[in-house]
Scaffold this motif. Structure first.
Motif, PDB file in Angstrom:
ATOM      1  N   ILE A  93       0.847  -1.203   0.000  1.00  0.00           N
ATOM      2  CA  ILE A  93       0.000   0.000   0.000  1.00  0.00           C
ATOM      3  C   ILE A  93       0.875   1.244   0.000  1.00  0.00           C
ATOM      4  O   ILE A  93       1.847   1.333   0.767  1.00  0.00           O
ATOM      5  N   LEU A  94       0.529   2.197  -0.859  1.00  0.00           N
ATOM      6  CA  LEU A  94       1.216   3.486  -0.900  1.00  0.00           C
ATOM      7  C   LEU A  94       0.255   4.569  -0.427  1.00  0.00           C
ATOM      8  O   LEU A  94      -0.891   4.635  -0.884  1.00  0.00           O
ATOM      9  N   VAL A  95       0.718   5.401   0.488  1.00  0.00           N
ATOM     10  CA  VAL A  95      -0.095   6.494   1.025  1.00  0.00           C
ATOM     11  C   VAL A  95       0.496   7.811   0.522  1.00  0.00           C
ATOM     12  O   VAL A  95       1.673   8.105   0.772  1.00  0.00           O
ATOM     13  N   ILE A  96      -0.322   8.581  -0.177  1.00  0.00           N
ATOM     14  CA  ILE A  96       0.145   9.824  -0.797  1.00  0.00           C
ATOM     15  C   ILE A  96      -0.523  11.024  -0.141  1.00  0.00           C
ATOM     16  O   ILE A  96      -1.759  11.094  -0.063  1.00  0.00           O
ATOM     17  N   GLY A  97       0.281  11.968   0.320  1.00  0.00           N
ATOM     18  CA  GLY A  97      -0.243  13.197   0.898  1.00  0.00           C
ATOM     19  C   GLY A  97      -0.489  14.241  -0.178  1.00  0.00           C
ATOM     20  O   GLY A  97       0.254  14.320  -1.154  1.00  0.00           O
ATOM     21  N   GLY A  98      -1.542  15.033  -0.024  1.00  0.00           N
ATOM     22  CA  GLY A  98      -1.859  16.057  -1.021  1.00  0.00           C
ATOM     23  C   GLY A  98      -2.521  15.462  -2.247  1.00  0.00           C
ATOM     24  O   GLY A  98      -3.065  14.350  -2.223  1.00  0.00           O
ATOM     25  N   ASP A  99      -2.469  16.182  -3.376  1.00  0.00           N
ATOM     26  CA  ASP A  99      -3.110  15.757  -4.622  1.00  0.00           C
ATOM     27  C   ASP A  99      -2.164  14.907  -5.463  1.00  0.00           C
ATOM     28  O   ASP A  99      -0.932  15.068  -5.412  1.00  0.00           O
ATOM     29  N   LEU A 100      -2.746  14.018  -6.234  1.00  0.00           N
ATOM     30  CA  LEU A 100      -1.988  13.237  -7.212  1.00  0.00           C
ATOM     31  C   LEU A 100      -2.344  13.790  -8.598  1.00  0.00           C
ATOM     32  O   LEU A 100      -3.001  13.152  -9.417  1.00  0.00           O
ATOM     33  N   THR A 101      -1.924  15.014  -8.818  1.00  0.00           N
ATOM     34  CA  THR A 101      -2.201  15.749 -10.056  1.00  0.00           C
ATOM     35  C   THR A 101      -0.907  16.383 -10.540  1.00  0.00           C
ATOM     36  O   THR A 101       0.059  16.512  -9.770  1.00  0.00           O
ATOM     37  N   PRO A 102      -0.849  16.814 -11.814  1.00  0.00           N
ATOM     38  CA  PRO A 102       0.370  17.466 -12.315  1.00  0.00           C
ATOM     39  C   PRO A 102       0.686  18.720 -11.499  1.00  0.00           C
ATOM     40  O   PRO A 102      -0.218  19.408 -11.017  1.00  0.00           O
ATOM     41  N   GLU A 103       1.968  19.002 -11.367  1.00  0.00           N
ATOM     42  CA  GLU A 103       2.364  20.217 -10.664  1.00  0.00           C
ATOM     43  C   GLU A 103       1.793  21.418 -11.397  1.00  0.00           C
ATOM     44  O   GLU A 103       1.958  21.559 -12.608  1.00  0.00           O
ATOM     45  N   PRO A 104       1.073  22.301 -10.704  1.00  0.00           N
ATOM     46  CA  PRO A 104       0.420  23.430 -11.383  1.00  0.00           C
ATOM     47  C   PRO A 104       1.433  24.446 -11.902  1.00  0.00           C
ATOM     48  O   PRO A 104       2.573  24.495 -11.458  1.00  0.00           O
ATOM     49  N   VAL A 105       0.969  25.250 -12.874  1.00  0.00           N
ATOM     50  CA  VAL A 105       1.794  26.333 -13.425  1.00  0.00           C
ATOM     51  C   VAL A 105       1.172  27.665 -13.056  1.00  0.00           C
ATOM     52  O   VAL A 105      -0.028  27.757 -12.770  1.00  0.00           O
TER      53      VAL A 105
END
Length: 511
Positions: free
Chosen positions: A224-236
């Protein structure tokens, strides 16, 4: 009539007490709202909203949080319930009644001509003496299989045997060390639902949004992988053509990192925030179970339970060998569609337990959840601080000690100490009244027998109305619950007694 005469006479003699007497009336109205719920024979209160919604409960904090309160002094009393709930999770009604009685008794002393400052000083002395006495009276609990712990859960759980069994099982599952952790709350392990079977399991129930419904809803021994924050492209920062190109580059970099992640044989991905649609599609194609929109609290708890480290999006580009240090494990992860949750069972990290409580309807299940949370909080409090005789017996014994202490206090502060002694009679008096017996008669009978036998655990059997040993009956309460209730009651009551006058602020409709 006698009460009205006292009020009018006092106001005439000392106009400065007008605000104080108004505060007393407001505080008394709060006490009346919750007093009927105290004890094993306490009844329920029905709260009705403007749109017809109904809550039926005997939980003091729920009543005080949901009822309409306008008077500022009454709000101060209601805040005790919130503080008591946050600190120990139980005892809100006792704290409210103690505070209301302290204000009322303190005001009586002021009406007799005792300076407010002296009354307040005396109350503080009496409270401190009682708190010290409580600590000396407490019996510690070293073993989670201690029969007293069962009694505490049974009492706090409104004598519901199934709730008692569930809470004790959960306590044994997480262990004493976990229960002693400062930031751990066993009550947070309670979840109720009308369409779930009651039980306890080793693990967590995590609320979130399952994204890929085509993927299998059960994963055995998953990584299992736990990811903090969003899993989206880095915004510009800009929306120019160059900015859009940069955004696409960021998306490609993220998809490339996700490709490496798939190769690492991870099977479940838990994300605190949102997931990019293309990332979701890539993960779904690899048969990974993805759950997003998980609260930060749950993200932290599940990482702790499965022995994982929380990974941020910017670290996904690490080599697979480094990423593996972030993975966690569990025996089973399965989706609970009815609850909108996933179960993470038997993680490789720290132990957690989840208590599932069922009921027939939404209204009943909310109350069952509150009862189970009270029982869980009481059990944890007892493990942390030990227990005292219940049924108001401990407070009545402390009242006798406070009365002795009053004889050693010189000057008018002794009147404030007397107010504390009177307030300590209130819990037993209310429990007895709610059981249908004469409180004045029974309390004096218990008080005399406690003195005669030099016992601090005698109280009233609410079924038969006879004097019995509360400890022998298994009627005990956690020390932290009683201690914090009296401490908080002393603080808020003296704050109210200090109020000299009430002045409305600009722009506020003061009532």
């Amino acid at each position: 009539m006698e009460q009205s005469t006292f009020k009018s006479r006092t106001v005439a003699e000392n106009p400065r007490t007008g605000a104080l007497l108004e505060n007393v009336e407001a505080v008394r109205s709060i006490a009346v709202a919750v007093e009927g719920t105290l004890g094993p024979k306490g009844l329920d209160t029905m709260l009705v909203g403007e749109m017809g919604e109904v809550i039926v409960t005997n939980d003091g904090v729920t009543i005080l949080e949901k009822m309409e309160i306008h008077h500022p002094a009454a709000r101060m009393i209601s805040q005790i319930a919130r503080a008591q709930q946050e600190e120990v999770g139980d005892g809100t009604t006792t704290a409210t009644l103690l505070a209301a009685t302290l204000v009322e008794e303190g005001t009586k002393q002021v009406g007799r001509g005792v300076p407010v400052a002296k009354v307040i000083a005396g109350i503080r002395r009496g409270i401190q003496h009682a708190l010290e006495g409580m600590q000396k009276m407490a019996h510690p609990i070293w073993d989670l299989k201690d029969e007293w712990l069962q009694g505490i859960a049974f009492t706090a759980g409104r004598e519901q045997e199934d709730v008692t069994d569930l809470v004790i099982e959960a306590a044994l599952m997480v262990g004493r060390e976990k229960l002693l952790e400062k930031n751990f709350r066993l009550s947070e392990a309670v979840t109720a639902h009308p369409r779930v079977e009651s039980g306890v399991f080793s693990g967590l129930l995590v609320k979130g949004e399952r994204l890929n419904l085509q993927v299998s809803d059960t994963k055995e021994l998953p990584r299992i992988l736990v990811i903090g924050g969003d899993l989206t492209p880095e915004p510009v920062e800009t929306q120019s053509e160059a900015g859009f190109r940069k955004l696409e580059e960021n998306r490609e970099a993220l998809l490339s990192a996700i490709g490496k992640l798939v190769e690492s044989n991870v099977e479940v991905v838990l994300v605190e925030g949102e997931v990019d649609p293309l990332v979701e599609d890539r993960l779904s194609s690899a048969d990974l179970l993805v759950v997003s929109q998980i609260s930060r609290e749950d993200i932290n708890r599940v990482a702790e339970h499965i022995g994982a480290r929380i990974l941020m999006r910017t670290s996904l580009s690490k080599p697979i060998a480094e990423l593996e240090a972030f993975f966690g494990m569990a025996e089973l992860v399965e989706c609970e569609e009815r609850l909108g949750c996933i179960r993470v069972i038997s993680g490789a990290g720290k132990s957690f337990a989840t208590i599932l409580v069922s009921a027939s309807t939404e209204e009943v299940v909310r109350e069952r959840e509150r009862i189970a949370k009270d029982a869980a909080a009481a059990v944890q409090a007892a493990v942390r601080g030990g227990f005292l005789p219940g049924g108001g017996a401990a407070e009545l014994a402390l009242a006798r000690e406070v009365e002795k202490h009053r004889d050693l206090v010189q000057g008018t502060e002794a009147f404030g100490v007397s107010a504390v002694a009177e307030a300590l009679h209130r819990p037993m008096s209310q429990v007895v009244a709610n059981a249908g017996f004469n409180p004045l008669e029974k309390v004096e009978e218990v008080k005399a027998l406690q003195w005669k036998r030099q016992s601090k655990s005698l109280g009233v059997d609410c079924d038969r109305g006879v004097i019995s040993d509360m400890v022998d009956m298994g009627v005990v309460d956690p020390l932290p619950v009683k201690y914090h209730a009296l401490q908080a009651a002393g603080e808020v009551s003296t704050a109210i007694l200090r109020i000299h006058t009430v002045v409305p602020m600009k722009g506020i409709d003061a009532r």
